[in-house]
Design a protein around this motif. Structure first.
Motif, PDB file in Angstrom:
ATOM      1  N   LEU A 190       0.840  -1.214  -0.013  1.00  0.00           N
ATOM      2  CA  LEU A 190      -0.024   0.273  -0.136  1.00  0.00           C
ATOM      3  C   LEU A 190       0.807   0.973   0.041  1.00  0.00           C
ATOM      4  CD1 LEU A 190      -2.800  -0.830   2.350  1.00  0.00           C
ATOM      5  CD2 LEU A 190      -3.202  -0.923  -0.107  1.00  0.00           C
ATOM      6  N   GLY A 191       2.140   1.184   0.330  1.00  0.00           N
ATOM      7  CA  GLY A 191       2.636   2.530  -0.273  1.00  0.00           C
ATOM      8  C   GLY A 191       4.071   2.689   0.991  1.00  0.00           C
ATOM      9  N   THR A 192       3.885   2.049   2.404  1.00  0.00           N
ATOM     10  CA  THR A 192       3.667   1.883   3.546  1.00  0.00           C
ATOM     11  C   THR A 192       5.650   1.495   3.628  1.00  0.00           C
ATOM     12  OG1 THR A 192       1.741   2.197   4.132  1.00  0.00           O
ATOM     13  CG2 THR A 192       4.080   1.831   5.868  1.00  0.00           C
ATOM     14  N   GLU A 193       6.751   2.218   4.176  1.00  0.00           N
ATOM     15  CA  GLU A 193       7.727   1.638   4.265  1.00  0.00           C
ATOM     16  C   GLU A 193       7.959   0.913   5.603  1.00  0.00           C
ATOM     17  OE1 GLU A 193      11.562   4.248   5.475  1.00  0.00           O
ATOM     18  OE2 GLU A 193      11.366   4.689   3.291  1.00  0.00           O
ATOM     19  N   VAL A 194       7.740  -0.296   4.980  1.00  0.00           N
ATOM     20  CA  VAL A 194       7.497  -1.435   6.533  1.00  0.00           C
ATOM     21  C   VAL A 194       9.096  -1.863   7.222  1.00  0.00           C
ATOM     22  CG1 VAL A 194       6.853  -3.573   6.862  1.00  0.00           C
ATOM     23  CG2 VAL A 194       5.676  -1.741   5.159  1.00  0.00           C
ATOM     24  N   THR A 195       9.593  -1.559   8.110  1.00  0.00           N
ATOM     25  CA  THR A 195      10.278  -2.526   8.768  1.00  0.00           C
ATOM     26  C   THR A 195       9.692  -3.742   9.695  1.00  0.00           C
ATOM     27  OG1 THR A 195      12.149  -0.492   8.495  1.00  0.00           O
ATOM     28  CG2 THR A 195      12.358  -2.682  10.598  1.00  0.00           C
ATOM     29  N   GLN A 196      10.413  -4.648  10.095  1.00  0.00           N
ATOM     30  CA  GLN A 196      10.000  -5.728  10.942  1.00  0.00           C
ATOM     31  C   GLN A 196      11.353  -6.137  11.203  1.00  0.00           C
ATOM     32  OE1 GLN A 196       8.014  -8.779   8.143  1.00  0.00           O
ATOM     33  NE2 GLN A 196       7.657 -10.224   9.823  1.00  0.00           N
ATOM     34  N   LYS A 225      11.987  -4.690   4.690  1.00  0.00           N
ATOM     35  CA  LYS A 225      13.225  -4.368   5.716  1.00  0.00           C
ATOM     36  C   LYS A 225      12.838  -5.662   7.189  1.00  0.00           C
ATOM     37  CE  LYS A 225      13.867   0.513   4.333  1.00  0.00           C
ATOM     38  NZ  LYS A 225      13.871   2.090   5.136  1.00  0.00           N
ATOM     39  N   LEU A 226      13.787  -7.361   6.225  1.00  0.00           N
ATOM     40  CA  LEU A 226      13.052  -7.329   7.806  1.00  0.00           C
ATOM     41  C   LEU A 226      14.566  -7.910   8.245  1.00  0.00           C
ATOM     42  CD1 LEU A 226      12.342  -9.828   8.559  1.00  0.00           C
ATOM     43  CD2 LEU A 226      11.711 -11.509   6.374  1.00  0.00           C
ATOM     44  N   HIS A 227      14.587  -7.482   9.387  1.00  0.00           N
ATOM     45  CA  HIS A 227      15.869  -7.699  10.504  1.00  0.00           C
ATOM     46  C   HIS A 227      15.553  -8.971  11.442  1.00  0.00           C
ATOM     47  CE1 HIS A 227      17.336  -3.381   9.150  1.00  0.00           C
ATOM     48  NE2 HIS A 227      16.267  -3.041   8.654  1.00  0.00           N
ATOM     49  N   THR A 228      16.041 -10.365  11.329  1.00  0.00           N
ATOM     50  CA  THR A 228      16.050 -11.493  12.118  1.00  0.00           C
ATOM     51  C   THR A 228      17.079 -11.042  13.157  1.00  0.00           C
ATOM     52  OG1 THR A 228      17.555 -12.606  10.792  1.00  0.00           O
ATOM     53  CG2 THR A 228      15.078 -13.047  10.696  1.00  0.00           C
ATOM     54  N   GLY A 229      17.029 -11.704  14.575  1.00  0.00           N
ATOM     55  CA  GLY A 229      17.657 -11.521  15.318  1.00  0.00           C
ATOM     56  C   GLY A 229      17.448 -10.623  15.826  1.00  0.00           C
ATOM     57  N   THR A 230      16.541  -9.619  15.698  1.00  0.00           N
ATOM     58  CA  THR A 230      16.592  -8.573  16.713  1.00  0.00           C
ATOM     59  C   THR A 230      14.961  -8.259  16.978  1.00  0.00           C
ATOM     60  OG1 THR A 230      17.608  -7.558  13.985  1.00  0.00           O
ATOM     61  CG2 THR A 230      15.898  -5.523  15.441  1.00  0.00           C
ATOM     62  N   ASN A 231      15.015  -7.143  18.360  1.00  0.00           N
ATOM     63  CA  ASN A 231      13.817  -7.360  18.609  1.00  0.00           C
ATOM     64  C   ASN A 231      13.689  -5.572  19.187  1.00  0.00           C
ATOM     65  OD1 ASN A 231      11.391  -7.848  19.946  1.00  0.00           O
ATOM     66  ND2 ASN A 231      11.758  -9.833  21.424  1.00  0.00           N
TER      67      ASN A 231
END
Length: 452
Positions: A190-196, A225-231
């Protein structure tokens, strides 16, 4: 003792409504049902249905480039969230009314009130009424939960996302399950800049490793922008949005933070303990294989039991309950080989054992292929799909099927029939391919990729 009802259902979601309606229509039971919010429950009002509508809306973003690649002359369009939101709200109103009409047509008496257990045969409504029933069915579902960190109330959950006044320019989604990953794709589309952020090593824990790896790669390819090992370590309200510091030391400000960090059964203040109904560690109602609690007159189905949290499963549990209690046909709900779809972008469809589960049980063969599908390859997109069968070496039965592709949910529904029937790899091979399709790969993979 004379009861007000043969059956009283607490909860007007998919499972509760189906059980109430069938008990009344097919078994002639006198049935009452109480729902404190809106008929349709999580799936219809704040889950599957509005989420899928948002999935549809978000996938049009690529349509303009694709159409031009196919020779159409058109300009990119703008997405108008308020217009979509209004239409979505109207659709949910329509569906809720259908649920109400189904209950009315089945002569189920409904109460727009919160119901709590008083004892084995009695419920009390928030309106002050006390009602007795020979049987009581708990179908109150579950709800998203916040993670319990300081200032987590600055964030929203999946219940809230449908009611945002405006689309955020930036959003952090915390979690790695299917809800988090689905909304990451939706908001990105939908056009949002997404970080996960996900604290684990890979998203979609519990699903096939190869398939979830493909989903993760494609999500990142499409802009998440997917970041694993991250909280999340800290968060606070600041000028410009919500400041978040991660466990890896990153600091960012987001317009919105959404937590998709688990769901909890709706048993708070329901009166279960006072009525003798046993609850588990997470608050779930403990039931036997027939959905019966320790109190013989009280049963429970759906997400409130924390067995398999899927709408069609709750419906089947409701049907099995009616067969057992009102039709004299003891029936256990079948929780084996349930096909499911995760509406990520791309979708993932799965049924049966993962490769990891299967190889721990017996020697297997793995048939797998990955390729660029014709439609998007022609348009110059780098999308890839995955088709995978996990096969027993001894019996040749297909133990698992995993698909990563647009429309994987549609494909896995049909593949699920074959897997449920115990089809062998040779029977898949004997099925003529439908060409040119993505799904033909399921019946054309002749050589195993590997054995284990």
């Amino acid at each position: 003792m004379a009861f007000d009802y043969d059956l009283f259902v607490i909860g007007g979601g998919s499972g509760g409504v189906r059980a109430a309606r069938v008990a009344a229509q097919e078994a002639g039971a006198k049935v009452g049902l109480a729902e404190e919010d809106r008929m349709g429950g999580t799936c219809v009002i704040r889950g599957c249905v509005p989420k899928k509508l948002m999935v549809f809306a978000s996938t049009y973003r690529n349509m303009f480039d694709d159409a031009r690649a196919y020779g159409w002359e058109l300009e990119d369009g703008d997405f108008h969230w308020p217009k979509f939101q209004k239409h979505m709200s109207s659709e949910l109103d329509r569906l809720e009314q259908i649920y109400r009409n189904l209950l009315k047509d089945a002569n189920v008496e409904t109460y727009d009130a919160r119901a709590t257990l008083e004892d084995a045969h009695t419920v009390k409504l928030s309106t002050g009424e006390t009602i007795t029933a020979k049987h009581i069915l708990i179908a109150t579902g579950g709800r998203p939960q916040l993670p319990g960190i300081p200032n987590d109330d600055l964030g929203i959950t999946s219940n809230d996302i449908f009611h945002l006044k405006e689309l955020p320019n930036s959003m952090l989604i915390v979690g790695g399950g299917y809800i988090a990953c689905e909304f990451a794709g939706i908001m990105n589309g939908l056009g949002t800049e997404v970080t996960q952020y996900y604290r684990g090593a890979q998203i979609l824990r519990g699903f096939d490793d190869e398939a979830r790896g493909m989903v993760a790669d494609q999500m990142k390819e499409r802009g998440v922008k997917l970041h694993t090992g991250t909280n999340v370590l800290e968060m606070e309200k600041r000028d410009g949005g919500i400041w978040v510091k991660s466990t890896t030391g990153q600091e960012n400000i987001f317009d919105q933070v959404m937590f998709a960090t688990g769901r909890t059964p709706n048993t708070d203040a329901l009166g279960c303990e006072g009525a003798g109904v046993e609850l588990g560690r997470r608050g779930e109602v403990i039931v036997d294989e027939y959905s019966q609690t320790k109190v013989p007159s009280i049963y429970a189905i759906g997400d409130v039991t924390n067995r398999v949290q899927l709408t069609p499963v709750a419906i089947r549990e409701g049907m099995a309950f009616v067969e057992t209690v009102f039709k004299g046909n003891p029936t256990k709900p079948d929780h084996e080989l349930i096909p499911s779809a995760i509406f990520t972008q791309p979708e993932m469809g799965t049924v049966g054992l993962t490769e990891e589960e299967a190889r721990d049980r017996e020697p297997i063969e793995v048939y797998c292929t990955s390729f660029r599908p014709m439609q998007t390859a022609f348009a110059g997109r780098p999308d890839r799909v995955l088709m995978k069968l996990v096969v027993s070496q001894e019996t040749r039965v297909v133990l698992g099927c995993h698909i990563v592709s647009d429309h994987a949910g549609e494909m896995i529904q049909l593949a699920g029939v074959a897997v449920k029937m115990g089809a062998t790899k040779e029977q898949f091979d004997q099925t003529c391919a439908v060409h040119p399709t993505i799904s033909e790969e399921l019946v054309t993979m002749k050589t195993p990729m590997r054995t284990a």
